[in-house]
Scaffold this motif. Structure first.
Motif, PDB file in Angstrom:
ATOM      1  N   ARG A   8       9.843 -13.570   5.613  1.00  8.77           N
ATOM      2  CA  ARG A   8      10.997 -12.991   6.312  1.00  8.77           C
ATOM      3  C   ARG A   8      11.755 -11.973   5.463  1.00  8.77           C
ATOM      4  NH1 ARG A   8      11.716 -18.494   8.266  1.00  8.77           N
ATOM      5  NH2 ARG A   8      13.139 -18.841   6.554  1.00  8.77           N
ATOM      6  N   LEU A   9      11.468 -11.889   4.159  1.00 11.02           N
ATOM      7  CA  LEU A   9      12.173 -10.955   3.291  1.00 11.02           C
ATOM      8  C   LEU A   9      11.754  -9.517   3.582  1.00 11.02           C
ATOM      9  CD1 LEU A   9      12.005 -12.780  -0.161  1.00 11.02           C
ATOM     10  CD2 LEU A   9      13.953 -12.619   1.376  1.00 11.02           C
ATOM     11  N   SER A  10      12.694  -8.599   3.395  1.00 12.30           N
ATOM     12  CA  SER A  10      12.371  -7.182   3.569  1.00 12.30           C
ATOM     13  C   SER A  10      11.600  -6.689   2.348  1.00 12.30           C
ATOM     14  CB  SER A  10      13.653  -6.369   3.736  1.00 12.30           C
ATOM     15  OG  SER A  10      14.368  -6.348   2.519  1.00 12.30           O
ATOM     16  N   LYS A  11      11.047  -5.505   2.449  1.00 18.05           N
ATOM     17  CA  LYS A  11      10.278  -4.927   1.346  1.00 18.05           C
ATOM     18  C   LYS A  11      11.162  -4.738   0.114  1.00 18.05           C
ATOM     19  CE  LYS A  11       7.195  -1.127   0.211  1.00 18.05           C
ATOM     20  NZ  LYS A  11       6.536   0.098   0.682  1.00 18.05           N
ATOM     21  N   ALA A  12      12.399  -4.287   0.307  1.00 20.90           N
ATOM     22  CA  ALA A  12      13.327  -4.090  -0.811  1.00 20.90           C
ATOM     23  C   ALA A  12      13.650  -5.418  -1.495  1.00 20.90           C
ATOM     24  CB  ALA A  12      14.597  -3.415  -0.328  1.00 20.90           C
TER      25      ALA A  12
END
Length: 81
Positions: A8-12
């Motif tokens: 669920r984490l974004s790429k950043a």
């Protein structure tokens, strides 16, 4: 962190997490931490203490003629009451 939480984490956020994992550990030489918080090298290489395997134990012998026996039981459990 579980796999589903990582997905669920974004790429950043993933990049920040990887960069944080690659940073060297902070020590008293690389930060303002006091020297007493550093890991001791000797402690990491030390052998575990205690009796060695096969060592014969020794203790006080129990008495054959007991004069009094007292049962010590708590009235209330200290953890759950």
């Amino acid at each position: 962190m579980q796999r589903d939480a990582l997905e669920r984490l974004s790429k950043a956020e993933l990049i920040e997490l990887v960069l944080r994992l690659q940073r060297p550990e902070k020590t008293s030489r690389t930060s303002s931490k006091p020297p007493s918080t550093d890991r001791k090298e000797r402690r990491e290489r030390a052998k575990p203490g205690g009796a060695k395997p096969g060592h014969a134990g020794h203790s006080r012998p129990l008495s054959d003629n007991v004069s009094e026996r007292i049962a010590h039981r708590p009235e209330v459990c200290p953890c759950c009451r």
